[in-house]
Structures are given as C-alpha cells and as structure tokens.
Design an enzyme around this catalytic site. Structure first.
Site, mmCIF file in Angstrom:
data_model
loop_
_atom_site.group_PDB
_atom_site.id
_atom_site.type_symbol
_atom_site.label_atom_id
_atom_site.label_comp_id
_atom_site.label_asym_id
_atom_site.label_seq_id
_atom_site.Cartn_x
_atom_site.Cartn_y
_atom_site.Cartn_z
ATOM 1 N N PRO A 9 0.784 -1.233 0.000
ATOM 2 C CA PRO A 9 0.000 0.000 0.000
ATOM 3 C C PRO A 9 0.815 1.283 0.000
ATOM 4 C CG PRO A 9 -0.201 -1.167 2.088
ATOM 5 C CD PRO A 9 0.470 -2.102 1.131
ATOM 6 N N ASN A 10 0.342 2.198 -0.818
ATOM 7 C CA ASN A 10 0.843 3.577 -0.910
ATOM 8 C C ASN A 10 2.176 3.723 -1.634
ATOM 9 O OD1 ASN A 10 -1.389 4.786 0.536
ATOM 10 N ND2 ASN A 10 -0.579 3.761 2.335
ATOM 11 N N ARG A 17 5.555 12.640 -1.348
ATOM 12 C CA ARG A 17 5.814 13.261 -0.043
ATOM 13 C C ARG A 17 6.928 12.489 0.669
ATOM 14 N NH1 ARG A 17 3.532 10.307 4.044
ATOM 15 N NH2 ARG A 17 2.005 8.782 3.353
ATOM 16 N N TYR A 22 11.919 8.567 1.742
ATOM 17 C CA TYR A 22 11.789 7.629 0.606
ATOM 18 C C TYR A 22 12.470 8.108 -0.673
ATOM 19 C CZ TYR A 22 8.238 5.657 3.675
ATOM 20 O OH TYR A 22 7.593 5.097 4.746
ATOM 21 N N ASN A 73 8.018 -5.854 -1.084
ATOM 22 C CA ASN A 73 7.937 -4.735 -0.145
ATOM 23 C C ASN A 73 6.479 -4.640 0.289
ATOM 24 O OD1 ASN A 73 7.829 -2.415 1.337
ATOM 25 N ND2 ASN A 73 9.068 -1.183 -0.078
ATOM 26 N N ALA A 76 3.162 -1.099 4.738
ATOM 27 C CA ALA A 76 2.623 -1.125 6.111
ATOM 28 C C ALA A 76 2.196 -2.534 6.544
ATOM 29 C CB ALA A 76 1.454 -0.160 6.218
ATOM 30 N N HIS A 79 4.201 -4.837 9.027
ATOM 31 C CA HIS A 79 4.152 -4.723 10.485
ATOM 32 C C HIS A 79 2.861 -5.267 11.090
ATOM 33 C CE1 HIS A 79 7.373 -2.150 9.220
ATOM 34 N NE2 HIS A 79 6.537 -1.280 8.685
ATOM 35 N N ASP A 86 2.100 -16.230 6.254
ATOM 36 C CA ASP A 86 1.612 -17.579 5.941
ATOM 37 C C ASP A 86 1.678 -17.853 4.438
ATOM 38 O OD1 ASP A 86 1.132 -18.037 8.602
ATOM 39 O OD2 ASP A 86 -1.039 -17.734 8.486
ATOM 40 N N GLU A 97 12.605 -9.688 1.406
ATOM 41 C CA GLU A 97 11.852 -8.548 1.934
ATOM 42 C C GLU A 97 12.676 -7.276 1.700
ATOM 43 O OE1 GLU A 97 11.771 -8.641 6.197
ATOM 44 O OE2 GLU A 97 10.345 -6.984 6.371
ATOM 45 N N HIS A 99 12.771 -2.936 2.058
ATOM 46 C CA HIS A 99 12.226 -1.650 2.502
ATOM 47 C C HIS A 99 13.137 -0.543 2.024
ATOM 48 C CE1 HIS A 99 9.284 -3.684 4.869
ATOM 49 N NE2 HIS A 99 10.246 -4.449 5.336
ATOM 50 N N SER A 101 13.229 2.534 3.203
ATOM 51 C CA SER A 101 13.766 3.234 4.378
ATOM 52 C C SER A 101 14.379 2.225 5.347
ATOM 53 C CB SER A 101 12.645 4.009 5.072
ATOM 54 O OG SER A 101 11.676 3.106 5.590
ATOM 55 N N ARG A 106 13.382 3.806 12.715
ATOM 56 C CA ARG A 106 12.178 4.645 12.719
ATOM 57 C C ARG A 106 11.319 4.306 13.945
ATOM 58 N NH1 ARG A 106 9.592 4.552 6.892
ATOM 59 N NH2 ARG A 106 8.435 6.286 7.835
ATOM 60 N N ARG A 110 7.702 -0.130 13.424
ATOM 61 C CA ARG A 110 8.261 -0.510 12.122
ATOM 62 C C ARG A 110 9.391 -1.532 12.253
ATOM 63 N NH1 ARG A 110 5.813 3.121 8.388
ATOM 64 N NH2 ARG A 110 5.369 5.084 9.406
#
Ligand code: CA2
Length: 147
Positions: A9-10, A17, A22, A73, A76, A79, A86, A97, A99, A101, A106, A110
């Site tokens: 997401p996002n 922003r 990022y 990635n 959110a 977390h 699963d 995995e 990320h 950032s 942080r 996170r």
C-alpha cells in the site's frame, strides 16, 4: 529466471511526499530502474502494486509455478500481516523482503516484521537500490541451486 516484484500500500505514491525518507523518485522511476536492472542481469521481471492485503496474498499464492522468486515490499502490511507471512511460507518460493527506508531506525512499530521469518533475506535502508540488491540475491541463489 523469472522474478515477481510486489509492492504494498501507498508505494504508488512514491515521490509525492516524505522525500527525506523515501527519496524524490516516483513509482514509475522505480519500475524503470527494476526493469533496466533485470535486463542487465538477464532475468525476466513482473512488477505489481496493490493497496489490498488479500490481493498480495492472492498474487503470492499464484506465483507458485509461474515465478522463481519474489521481491516483496509489503509496506505497512509488513508490520501487521500474519496472512502475508503464511502465504510466503506456504508457497515456498525464495522471497526477499525489501524496505526503501531503514525500518530499524524509525518508529518502534516498524521494527516488527511478520513476513521476515519466511524470507531468505531482508534489505532495508538502501533506497530504491535495495530492490536491485534483492534481485541480485535471488539470482545468486538461483545460480547456486544445482551446484
Ligand atoms: O521503507 C519502506 O519501503 C516501507 O515498506 C514503506 C512503507 C512503510 O509503511 C514501511 O514501514 C516501510 C510506506 C509506503 C508508503 O510510501 C510512500 C512514500 C512516499 C509518499 C507516499 C507514500
């Protein structure tokens, strides 16, 4: 070798922003970077993004037999999602995995990653380059598989 890159997401809003966290580049730039690197290292790649947890679960399940590895990635959902953990564990495809950032530096929430224990590696805090490192990691494992 065929890799699936999944973004949660996002991440489609990259560049809009929080450039201090990022970076300034947008999602299209990320996709171009990944495709360019895939061509350089000689792997096929498919890149997808969704804001929906269940869609990520569906895509991970469907990757079985279609792809040789996953760059993930979960954004959110990293977390919060046992469902993603699963799915990755059930499918058994090597998954890295990623990320953008450094999630270890942080907010405390996170630092928790549910999916991590089912992944072969985690790359965090290397910016967009982390996706390329994840692809390299999966390719080296793939090249070593029959030795
Ligand atoms: O650092 C990462 O790649 C994250 O997975 C990104 C997620 C965050 O929830 C994770 O804790 C760490 C956030 C993705 C949203 O990205 C945006 C970036 C710029 C503008 C808007 C959204």
């Amino acid at each position: 070798m065929k890799l699936l890159v999944l973004n949660g997401p996002n991440l489609n809003l990259l560049g809009l922003r929080e450039p201090e966290i990022y970076g300034k580049q947008d999602y299209l730039y990320l996709c171009q970077l990944i495709k360019q690197h895939a061509a350089q290292i000689g792997v096929e790649v498919e890149i997808r993004q969704t804001n929906h947890e269940g869609v990520l679960v569906d895509w991970i399940q469907q990757a079985r037999g279609q792809f040789d590895g996953i760059v993930l990635n979960p954004a959110a959902y990293t977390h919060t999602s046992v469902a993603l953990l699963d799915a990755v564990a059930a499918v058994g495809l090597p998954t890295v995995e990623v990320h953008i950032s450094d999630v270890t530096k942080r907010e405390a929430f996170r630092r928790i990653s549910y999916v991590r224990s089912a992944c072969v590696a985690t790359i965090a805090g290397h910016g967009l380059e982390g996706y390329l490192e994840a692809m390299d990691t999966l390719l080296s494992q793939w090249n070593r598989r029959s030795l």
